[in-house]
Scaffold this motif. Sequence first.
Motif, PDB file in Angstrom:
ATOM      1  N   LEU A 132      96.627   0.509  49.291  1.00 45.85           N
ATOM      2  CA  LEU A 132      97.254   0.907  48.022  1.00 45.85           C
ATOM      3  C   LEU A 132      98.772   0.840  48.137  1.00 45.85           C
ATOM      4  CD1 LEU A 132      95.049   4.003  47.053  1.00 45.85           C
ATOM      5  CD2 LEU A 132      94.689   1.596  46.483  1.00 45.85           C
ATOM      6  N   THR A 179      88.320   6.924  41.320  1.00 43.18           N
ATOM      7  CA  THR A 179      87.776   5.599  41.654  1.00 43.18           C
ATOM      8  C   THR A 179      86.594   5.743  42.602  1.00 43.18           C
ATOM      9  OG1 THR A 179      89.997   4.632  41.457  1.00 43.18           O
ATOM     10  CG2 THR A 179      88.320   3.317  42.591  1.00 43.18           C
ATOM     11  N   LYS A 239      89.920  -3.318  46.732  1.00 38.55           N
ATOM     12  CA  LYS A 239      91.158  -3.107  47.489  1.00 38.55           C
ATOM     13  C   LYS A 239      91.025  -3.518  48.955  1.00 38.55           C
ATOM     14  CE  LYS A 239      93.400  -1.270  44.019  1.00 38.55           C
ATOM     15  NZ  LYS A 239      94.560  -1.969  43.382  1.00 38.55           N
ATOM     16  N   TYR A 288      94.183   7.823  41.619  1.00 37.68           N
ATOM     17  CA  TYR A 288      93.261   6.741  41.968  1.00 37.68           C
ATOM     18  C   TYR A 288      92.175   7.251  42.911  1.00 37.68           C
ATOM     19  CZ  TYR A 288      91.542   2.334  43.901  1.00 37.68           C
ATOM     20  OH  TYR A 288      90.732   1.292  44.305  1.00 37.68           O
ATOM     21  N   ARG A 341      98.569   7.279  43.166  1.00 36.99           N
ATOM     22  CA  ARG A 341      97.650   7.164  44.301  1.00 36.99           C
ATOM     23  C   ARG A 341      96.659   8.317  44.305  1.00 36.99           C
ATOM     24  NH1 ARG A 341      97.999   5.133  50.047  1.00 36.99           N
ATOM     25  NH2 ARG A 341      99.825   3.984  49.330  1.00 36.99           N
TER      26      ARG A 341
END
Length: 612
Positions: free
Chosen positions: A240, A255, A264, A251, A248
């Motif tokens: 990231l 996620t 990712k 996320y 972050r």
Amino acid sequence: MTITRRDFLNGAALSVAAGLAPAQLLAAGAPAAAYPPALTGLRGNHAGTFTLAHSLAREGAVYPGVLAKEAYDLVVVGGGIGGLAAAWFYQRRFGAGRRILILDNHDDFGGHAKRNEFTVRGRTLVTYGGSADMPPSANDNAAVRSLLAGLAIEPTAQARMAPGEDYERRGLGRAVFFDSEHFGRDQWLAGDPYAAAIDARVRGATVAPDALRDFLAKAPLPAADREALLRLALGATDFLAGMPGDARRQYLQTTRYAAFLRDKAGVGLAGLRFLRSRSQDAYALDADGISVAQAIAIGLPAGAGMPAPAGDARLGKSPLSRQWFPDGNATLARALVGQLVPAALPAGRAATARDARIDYGKLDQDGQPVRIRLNSTAIAIEPDVRITRVTYGWQGNLQRVEAQHVIVAGYGMMVPFILPTLPAAAKQALRSDVKAPVVYSKVALDNWRAFDALKAWRIHAPTMPYSDIWLEPVSGGRDDPVVLHMLYVPTVPDSGMQARERFRAGRAFLLGTPFDVLEQDIRTQLDRMLAPGGFQGARDIRGITVNRWAHGYSYMPSTLTPDDAGLQAALEQAGRGIGNIRIAGADVAASPSVTAAIEQSQRAVSSLRSDN
């Protein structure tokens, strides 16, 4: 035994006794058993435990009123750790002579803290059928400390051992089994450095890169996935990079771990399958059902720039939790019963409840202050000004009792159906408590020679029904009997479904699968996996107990589900109940931890008014 999204949408088979009249439903209850821990076959949510409950929640059955025949100071609905602890705390607050009735819909007490026993070649093997571990925070909890002190229980030396430590000393380690349906060929691979890396992260230790490289080089995975998995596990790459701190954190919370791995970390389908079920023991969800933050919390790899693993106190089973007793938390349940109903334990054996044989015939006798009534399903709780009436099905008939106080310590999602006068917000919160289905199958083996030949005590099979199997501690050598633990979590992989949808699908699938199918799946998987070690199920298996928990782990609110944002607070409010009724149990705490169950019981008792 993999569930597909189509299975769920088309309606997985579910035995709910549809079309039966109320009288027939009452007669469908399970008969009493002389000594339930020794029963094999289908246990946990066994036949008869859910018939009346499903008739209320799914069929809308209406039952006639009956006259109350008994009166108690306290009625507890639910005879698990939470319900037994509630009775124990109640005695200490209101007096040992208070009359208490504990109702439970199973043929054994303890809730998920069930004890399983096998007899092999004259030797009794004791194991756990559900709740087994104590979280590391247990000794820091005031309610747990109070209970343990009152029961004269202290952690044993076994609790301080890491799982498998005794086998490691004998030269056995871990292994991974790759199946041909998902990886192109059946392959047994000694070692599991990914599990070792997870353990190392939780302990704050470093990862051994050479072991990871060697393992992945032999794994039946595409070269690109091998490289991606190695890069992920080594933790030197920030996947990231450039993402601001607040973004972050957001996320990680919102996620799915599977999406992070794919989008990712560059992990392909085969690599995702390899990592898919590493979270099932902790969350009863696979990589597609947990957030990146949840994955990190239990030590799963996410690269550099990520927070350190931080144990979630809500988890009932985590990398840092430990099993204190051979039968898991069933020892706590038995010790509680020993104090609540002393006649049920041999004289002088209450302090050693884990070794004693409970006399089930003395759990519910006239004249004793506390009575534990098994195979009893509550169907109605009716509060009045000074008393509450509880109606339940028992021995094919409806019964009603009156009580000064009532504590409901059973499944939270059933409370709105048996206590419809709860406020609407409380009912909505409790109906959101969709429990996760989990199966703990126990296999009594005549010996563990095959494991010794394979030099493995624990095997991870990432895409097979039973994703993890391990030998339980044994005293003796490879020729001695042992219990094999097998973990099965019915998930809907790669579906993108919310946790509640997954749990409902898994529950329906389990309840619609007969024991003979479950048994055959166990035998087939073990024969297939352990054949290189000379294992033959027809010769080596001496007994099978399938602990089917269609309603297993308590629901934990997730940041992947926006609607869960206020659920924890709503459940706490619902726990206050109404009048002289309190709602307890781990579900109200939104935690499958035994600590939560005990704490909620103490909270419920302490909030009861003594002037009713």
